[in-house]
Design a protein around this motif. Structure first.
Motif, PDB file in Angstrom:
ATOM      1  N   LEU A   1     -14.903  22.331  69.133  1.00 20.35           N
ATOM      2  CA  LEU A   1     -14.478  23.608  69.703  1.00 20.35           C
ATOM      3  C   LEU A   1     -12.960  23.726  69.634  1.00 20.35           C
ATOM      4  N   GLY A   2     -12.288  22.630  69.962  1.00 27.63           N
ATOM      5  CA  GLY A   2     -10.822  22.641  69.950  1.00 27.63           C
ATOM      6  C   GLY A   2     -10.280  22.975  68.568  1.00 27.63           C
ATOM      7  N   PHE A   3     -10.772  22.266  67.556  1.00 27.96           N
ATOM      8  CA  PHE A   3     -10.258  22.498  66.208  1.00 27.96           C
ATOM      9  C   PHE A   3     -10.753  23.827  65.650  1.00 27.96           C
ATOM     10  N   GLY A   4     -12.003  24.143  65.927  1.00 26.87           N
ATOM     11  CA  GLY A   4     -12.558  25.401  65.421  1.00 26.87           C
ATOM     12  C   GLY A   4     -11.767  26.585  65.941  1.00 26.87           C
ATOM     13  N   ILE A   5     -11.528  26.594  67.250  1.00 25.85           N
ATOM     14  CA  ILE A   5     -10.817  27.727  67.836  1.00 25.85           C
ATOM     15  C   ILE A   5      -9.330  27.619  67.567  1.00 25.85           C
ATOM     16  N   GLY A   6      -8.784  26.426  67.828  1.00 25.45           N
ATOM     17  CA  GLY A   6      -7.331  26.248  67.739  1.00 25.45           C
ATOM     18  C   GLY A   6      -6.807  26.363  66.324  1.00 25.45           C
ATOM     19  N   VAL A   7      -7.475  25.744  65.375  1.00 24.11           N
ATOM     20  CA  VAL A   7      -6.944  25.705  64.018  1.00 24.11           C
ATOM     21  C   VAL A   7      -7.469  26.862  63.174  1.00 24.11           C
ATOM     22  N   PHE A   8      -8.738  27.213  63.355  1.00 28.12           N
ATOM     23  CA  PHE A   8      -9.317  28.211  62.461  1.00 28.12           C
ATOM     24  C   PHE A   8      -9.670  29.520  63.146  1.00 28.12           C
ATOM     25  N   GLY A   9      -9.353  29.618  64.433  1.00 34.33           N
ATOM     26  CA  GLY A   9      -9.618  30.862  65.140  1.00 34.33           C
ATOM     27  C   GLY A   9     -11.084  31.244  65.170  1.00 34.33           C
ATOM     28  N   ALA A  10     -11.958  30.247  65.303  1.00 32.87           N
ATOM     29  CA  ALA A  10     -13.393  30.548  65.338  1.00 32.87           C
ATOM     30  C   ALA A  10     -13.701  31.432  66.540  1.00 32.87           C
ATOM     31  N   LYS A  11     -14.569  32.423  66.326  1.00 30.84           N
ATOM     32  CA  LYS A  11     -14.901  33.356  67.407  1.00 30.84           C
ATOM     33  C   LYS A  11     -16.119  32.856  68.149  1.00 30.84           C
ATOM     34  N   VAL A  12     -15.975  31.751  68.874  1.00 29.13           N
ATOM     35  CA  VAL A  12     -17.100  31.221  69.629  1.00 29.13           C
ATOM     36  C   VAL A  12     -16.850  31.414  71.110  1.00 29.13           C
ATOM     37  N   THR A  13     -17.911  31.640  71.840  1.00 28.26           N
ATOM     38  CA  THR A  13     -17.805  31.828  73.277  1.00 28.26           C
ATOM     39  C   THR A  13     -18.247  30.545  73.962  1.00 28.26           C
ATOM     40  N   ILE A  14     -17.296  29.881  74.607  1.00 27.73           N
ATOM     41  CA  ILE A  14     -17.670  28.648  75.305  1.00 27.73           C
ATOM     42  C   ILE A  14     -18.393  29.036  76.586  1.00 27.73           C
ATOM     43  N   SER A  15     -19.549  28.415  76.792  1.00 27.35           N
ATOM     44  CA  SER A  15     -20.352  28.815  77.937  1.00 27.35           C
ATOM     45  C   SER A  15     -21.111  27.606  78.459  1.00 27.35           C
ATOM     46  N   VAL A  16     -21.423  27.632  79.768  1.00 24.62           N
ATOM     47  CA  VAL A  16     -22.156  26.494  80.335  1.00 24.62           C
ATOM     48  C   VAL A  16     -23.541  26.387  79.725  1.00 24.62           C
ATOM     49  N   TRP A  17     -24.001  27.451  79.082  1.00 26.56           N
ATOM     50  CA  TRP A  17     -25.356  27.406  78.524  1.00 26.56           C
ATOM     51  C   TRP A  17     -25.464  26.487  77.327  1.00 26.56           C
ATOM     52  N   MET A  18     -24.333  25.999  76.826  1.00 28.37           N
ATOM     53  CA  MET A  18     -24.448  25.007  75.763  1.00 28.37           C
ATOM     54  C   MET A  18     -24.763  23.617  76.344  1.00 28.37           C
ATOM     55  N   VAL A  19     -24.486  23.435  77.647  1.00 27.41           N
ATOM     56  CA  VAL A  19     -24.677  22.123  78.269  1.00 27.41           C
ATOM     57  C   VAL A  19     -26.119  21.594  78.147  1.00 27.41           C
ATOM     58  N   PRO A  20     -27.135  22.436  78.392  1.00 25.69           N
ATOM     59  CA  PRO A  20     -28.498  21.903  78.238  1.00 25.69           C
ATOM     60  C   PRO A  20     -28.749  21.309  76.861  1.00 25.69           C
ATOM     61  N   PHE A  21     -28.176  21.933  75.832  1.00 26.66           N
ATOM     62  CA  PHE A  21     -28.372  21.414  74.477  1.00 26.66           C
ATOM     63  C   PHE A  21     -27.611  20.108  74.283  1.00 26.66           C
ATOM     64  N   LEU A  22     -26.417  20.020  74.883  1.00 27.56           N
ATOM     65  CA  LEU A  22     -25.616  18.803  74.749  1.00 27.56           C
ATOM     66  C   LEU A  22     -26.248  17.647  75.534  1.00 27.56           C
ATOM     67  N   LEU A  23     -27.112  17.968  76.484  1.00 22.71           N
ATOM     68  CA  LEU A  23     -27.785  16.918  77.253  1.00 22.71           C
ATOM     69  C   LEU A  23     -29.087  16.481  76.594  1.00 22.71           C
ATOM     70  N   VAL A  24     -29.882  17.456  76.165  1.00 22.84           N
ATOM     71  CA  VAL A  24     -31.208  17.112  75.657  1.00 22.84           C
ATOM     72  C   VAL A  24     -31.165  16.718  74.179  1.00 22.84           C
TER      73      VAL A  24
END
Ligand SMILES: Nc1ncnc2c1ncn2[C@@H]1O[C@H](COP(=O)(O)OP(=O)(O)OP(=O)(O)O)[C@@H](O)[C@H]1O
Ligand SMILES: [Mg+2]
Lengths: 316, 372
Positions: free
Chosen positions: B244-267
């Motif tokens: 996320l850091g490099f995508g947004i910071g370096v390439f300006g990726a248009k991603v929305t950081i949200s807590v809803w990604m947490v379930p995927f990062l856990l399971v």
């Protein structure tokens, strides 16, 4: 004294192979017991059954009054184990490994003291994959002591070690015995068994072929004592003419097989009176090694090697 | 389960991992290299001005002419006015293999002069991130300038923007390649770091007798497993933060950081730790375990939408992708990070959870510390 280990009719089958074949033995608490046998005799199989790492096919096994397979958890808190060919996490140092074990067992072992005890202090902070074979084995020994075990199982703890490292391990074993712990060890080295063990069992093809203290085994299974006189054939002929004992000529000496202790005195006296030339004498007995050779195989430098002829004979 | 023992094992695992350059490389550095590499390859294609094919339904108005020359002056794009006979620019762009297009609606000049909100439609092809980025940049810049001017001249003093644009993907969504790459590479990390090392650990610990060694301590198999799952979850969060850091910071990726990604990062890590253990338990030797692991990992790595959106695949490959567990992890993260389509993310999550539970149960059932 209570038995730390009691084994009755233990059998382990791998398909049609009986790796351990109906063996029984007892290890009194506080003693050192050595399991001797050639490669593939069934030492590791038996040891791992006692440790609760393998299931048995038949027989009863009690270690500290527990069944190792069904009551492994409580048993493991009270025993220490170094497996044959001990391996551990490659990137972790001995000090960290001991800390890890201490936390797992909930003990407060001092890594420095334990490493000092097994003479591994200089490698306390080296990663496991950089340790030599002997150093790894020493770490195994240190780890097996973390939980202050009542029984230590050492499967070939000194195989491949140099004489100094071997002696360091022997010292630890003696110390464990002094502390009142029971030690169960397997070895190929007869010397090691003779030096360390109160009791020895010789296992071959899964069967115990001899058991007892080293002296008992030699008494029971060793050949008779012999009087060895450094002298020529004239003395041999003289002894043959005067005594019924068997006489063998070997190199620069003759061996007279003794029936009892008085034999030796009478023969020496007669030889002295005959005025024949002799330069020295000694009495020789079978060593554990000699018994071994007879029972299971041929020997080289104290290390047992199976020879198909003799082992087949022993099991037949 | 005993927290103290899990923690002790976690500490040893982390140490071993951090001291193993290869493991570390694959779980953190390699995805980073991938995002930099792919980002640069696909984002820097805009060095020469992209041709912006423009259909102007308001060509009589001076405002639209001024708007188009403003776009030219950005040097990001070269406006090429065309007249499609069909009136459907998206189809025309697709047929002529052109990445970006613009439609100016009728009445554009009129509306602007009277401060009536108006949108142009910007078509971009997410495959050509460079052209898409340039076109978007140009349109945004010129609209900003127009909006500022309009606000200053506004009699009622409100500064609300007048002009906007409706982004349209040529055929599909408007997201650019790098936007897809961020969730894709997080998925890559979720897949590869547990798979590569769990397969190896499970088979080599068994071969080297380390499991037997551990079975002689109070550490239980479940505690060991918990420590592993926790460790790979930590690695996944780290990898996600880096992506996320490099995508947004370096390439300006248009991603929305949200807590809803947490379930995927856990399971996600749970799923692949289990799958790795399964592969490692089934194999007889570490070598065959590695082969089984690679057979599972590599196709999944390429076909589940890691490097390219599955929607760009041929229909046949899309069917294949949809049987891969990783597809649902990445699709779910796309739904969360890009589209905020939580209903579909929930469906994906339920599927991921179901597969994870099945794999986990199978791994627990098959995975033994002791030999018979
Ligand atoms: N898991 C197994 N499956 C099949 N056979 C086995 C297995 N483990 C041991 N054996 C067989 O059982 C016999 C005894 O093996 P064991 O490892 O107990 O010997 P050992 O006395 O420890 O030998 P060494 O001195 O070489 O360590 C051998 O013939 C071996 O091939
Ligand atoms: Mg062995």
């Amino acid at each position: 004294m209570a038995d730390a280990i009691a084994v009755e009719g233990l059998t382990k089958n791998y398909g049609s192979l009986a790796a351990v074949d109906n063996i029984s033995f007892r290890v009194p608490a506080g003693s050192v017991f050595a399991f001797l046998g050639p490669n593939g005799a069934g030492k590791t199989t038996t040891t791992e059954i006692l440790e609760g790492l393998r299931a048995r096919s038949k027989g009863s096994v009690q270690v500290l009054g527990l069944d190792p397979w069904d009551e492994g958890r409580p048993l493991h808190r009270q025993i220490g184990v170094i497996p044959q060919d001990f391996r551990f996490f490659e990137k972790i140092t001995p000090r960290e490994s001991i800390d890890y074990y201490s936390t797992l067992f909930g003990t407060h072992s001092d890594p420095a003291a334990l490493l000092e005890r097994v003479k591994l202090s200089d490698k306390a902070d080296s990663r496991f994959d950089t340790l030599s074979g002997g150093q790894k084995q020493k770490l195994g020994l240190a780890l097996s002591l973390v939980n202050d075990p009542r029984i230590c199982f050492l499967d070939e703890p000194t195989t491949g070690l140099d004489p100094t490292a071997r002696r360091a391990i022997w010292d630890v074993v003696r110390e464990l015995r002094r502390e009142g712990r029971t030690v169960f060890l397997t070895t190929h080295y007869l010397e090691e068994a003779e030096i360390l063990a109160d009791r020895v069992a010789i296992i071959n093809h899964g069967q115990i072929v001899a058991a007892g203290s080293p002296a008992e085994i030699i008494d029971r299974l060793g050949g008779p004592a012999r009087l060895r006189i450094v002298a020529g054939s004239d003395v041999a002929d003289f002894v043959r003419s005067r005594f019924p004992n068997e006489v063998r000529r070997e190199g620069d000496h003759i061996d007279v097989v003794l029936r009892d202790r008085e034999d030796a005195l009478a023969i020496l006296e007669a030889v002295q009176e005959s005025r024949l030339a002799w330069t020295g004498f000694t009495t020789v007995r079978d060593t554990l090694e000699d018994v071994f050779v007879r029972l299971v195989g041929r020997m080289d430098d104290g290390v047992l090697k199976t020879s198909d002829g003799t082992t087949a004979e022993a099991s037949a | 389960m005993n927290g103290r023992r899990i923690l002790a094992d976690l500490k040893v695992t982390a140490r071993g991992y951090l001291r193993n350059p290869i493991a570390l490389f694959f779980s953190l550095i390699f995805p980073l290299i991938l995002i930099l590499l792919f980002g640069l390859i696909f984002a820097n294609t805009g060095a020469t001005a992209a041709t912006l094919y423009t259909e102007n339904f308001d060509h009589a108005s001076p405002v639209s002419q001024e708007f188009l020359s403003g776009l030219n002056q950005t040097h990001l794009v070269t406006v090429q006015v065309i007249n499609t006979s069909t009136g459907n620019l998206a189809v025309w762009l697709g047929q002529n293999d052109n990445p970006v297009g613009l439609v100016i609606p009728a009445g554009f000049g009129q509306n602007y002069t009277h401060h009536i909100a108006t949108n142009v439609t910007l078509y971009v092809n997410p495959q050509d991130a460079g052209a898409a980025g340039s076109a978007e940049g140009a349109v945004q810049a010129v609209e900003n300038e127009f909006n500022l001017r309009a606000a200053c001249q506004s009699t009622n003093g409100t500064c609300s923007p007048v002009l906007g644009y409706i982004p349209q993907s040529v055929g599909k969504t408007y997201f650019t390649y790098i936007d897809y790459l961020v969730p894709g590479l997080i998925g890559f990390s979720i897949l590869t770091s547990p798979m590569f090392s769990m397969v190896d650990v499970t088979s080599s610990y068994r071969k080297e007798g380390i499991f037997r060694q551990l079975s002689l301590t109070p550490l239980t198999r479940d505690e060991w497993l918990a420590s592993r799952v926790i460790w790979y979850t930590i690695l996944t969060f780290l990898a996600a933060a880096i992506m996320l850091g490099f995508g947004i910071g370096v390439f300006g990726a248009k991603v929305t950081i949200s807590v809803w990604m947490v379930p995927f990062l856990l399971v996600g890590p749970l799923l692949f730790v289990s799958l790795g253990m399964l592969a490692g338990s089934i194999a007889r030797t570490p070598e065959s375990a590695a082969v089984i692991g690679n057979i599972i990992t590599f196709p999944m790595m390429f076909l589940a939408g890691t490097f390219f959106p599955v929607s760009e695949f041929s229909p046949g490959l899309q069917v294949v992708a949809k049987v891969l567990p990783l597809y649902y992890v990445i699709d779910g993260m796309n739904q969360v990070l890009l589209f905020q389509n939580y209903a579909r993310a929930l469906t994906d999550f339920v599927i991921v959870l179901g597969i994870a539970v099945v794999f986990f149960a199978a791994a627990v059932y098959l995975f033994r510390w002791k030999g018979e």
